[in-house]
Design a protein around this motif. Structure first.
Motif, short mmCIF file in Angstrom:
data_model
loop_
_atom_site.label_atom_id
_atom_site.label_comp_id
_atom_site.label_asym_id
_atom_site.label_seq_id
_atom_site.Cartn_x
_atom_site.Cartn_y
_atom_site.Cartn_z
N UNK A 101 0.84 -1.19 0.00
CA UNK A 101 0.00 0.00 0.00
C UNK A 101 0.88 1.24 0.00
N UNK A 102 0.33 2.35 -0.49
CA UNK A 102 1.04 3.62 -0.43
C UNK A 102 0.09 4.71 0.03
N UNK A 103 0.66 5.71 0.70
CA UNK A 103 -0.12 6.86 1.15
C UNK A 103 0.74 8.11 1.05
N UNK A 104 0.11 9.21 0.67
CA UNK A 104 0.75 10.52 0.74
C UNK A 104 0.37 11.12 2.08
N UNK A 105 1.35 11.47 2.87
CA UNK A 105 1.08 11.98 4.22
C UNK A 105 1.85 13.27 4.47
#
Length: 145
Positions: free
Chosen positions: A116-120
């Motif tokens: 999974x990837x997330x921009x934080x």
């Protein structure tokens, strides 16, 4: 008595996008198929291969793990080395942190190393279960050498 730890150089690349209301960095969740820290959140990272500089390895890891080419990222800063001793893994990590601007965030395609990837926002790093010293590596990358 301290156990002898294997010296291990790794790169950690923080990919930043600035096209949003506030700059954000990419976190990826490590898969069960990687060697350590399963399910932990991390930057784009990998071992520095023999005969390869950390700068070269950073670009290799970005290409392998995100599908981005060298012309789709721009090196902003290289941080000072952050050390982490992991007795359980028998390794003394030397983390080489990098901060890159991503020019084509929509082109990112994760490989098998992440699920999974997330921009934080960087301030949110502490609310994630990350690999050891991720916040320190990010601070080092921001500060630069």
């Amino acid at each position: 008595m301290n156990k002898v730890l294997r010296t291990t150089h790794v790169v950690t690349c923080f990919l930043q996008r600035t096209d949003l209301d506030q700059p954000q960095i990419l976190l990826v969740q490590r898969s069960q198929r990687v060697g350590s820290y399963h399910q932990h959140w991390a930057g784009i990272s990998g071992f520095v291969e023999p005969g390869v500089t950390p700068d070269e390895q950073a670009l290799v890891e970005i290409r392998e793990e995100t599908g981005l080419n060298v012309d789709q990222v721009h090196l902003l800063r290289r941080g000072g080395v952050v050390e982490h001793r992991d007795e359980e893994l028998g390794r003394h990590f030397y983390i080489h942190p990098f901060l890159f601007l991503v020019l084509a965030p929509e082109e990112i395609r994760l490989d098998w190393e992440a699920t999974e990837m997330r921009w934080v926002k960087p301030a949110e790093l502490s609310s994630y279960q990350t690999v050891p010293k991720l916040s320190e590596a990010y601070e080092a990358a921001i500060k630069g050498e």
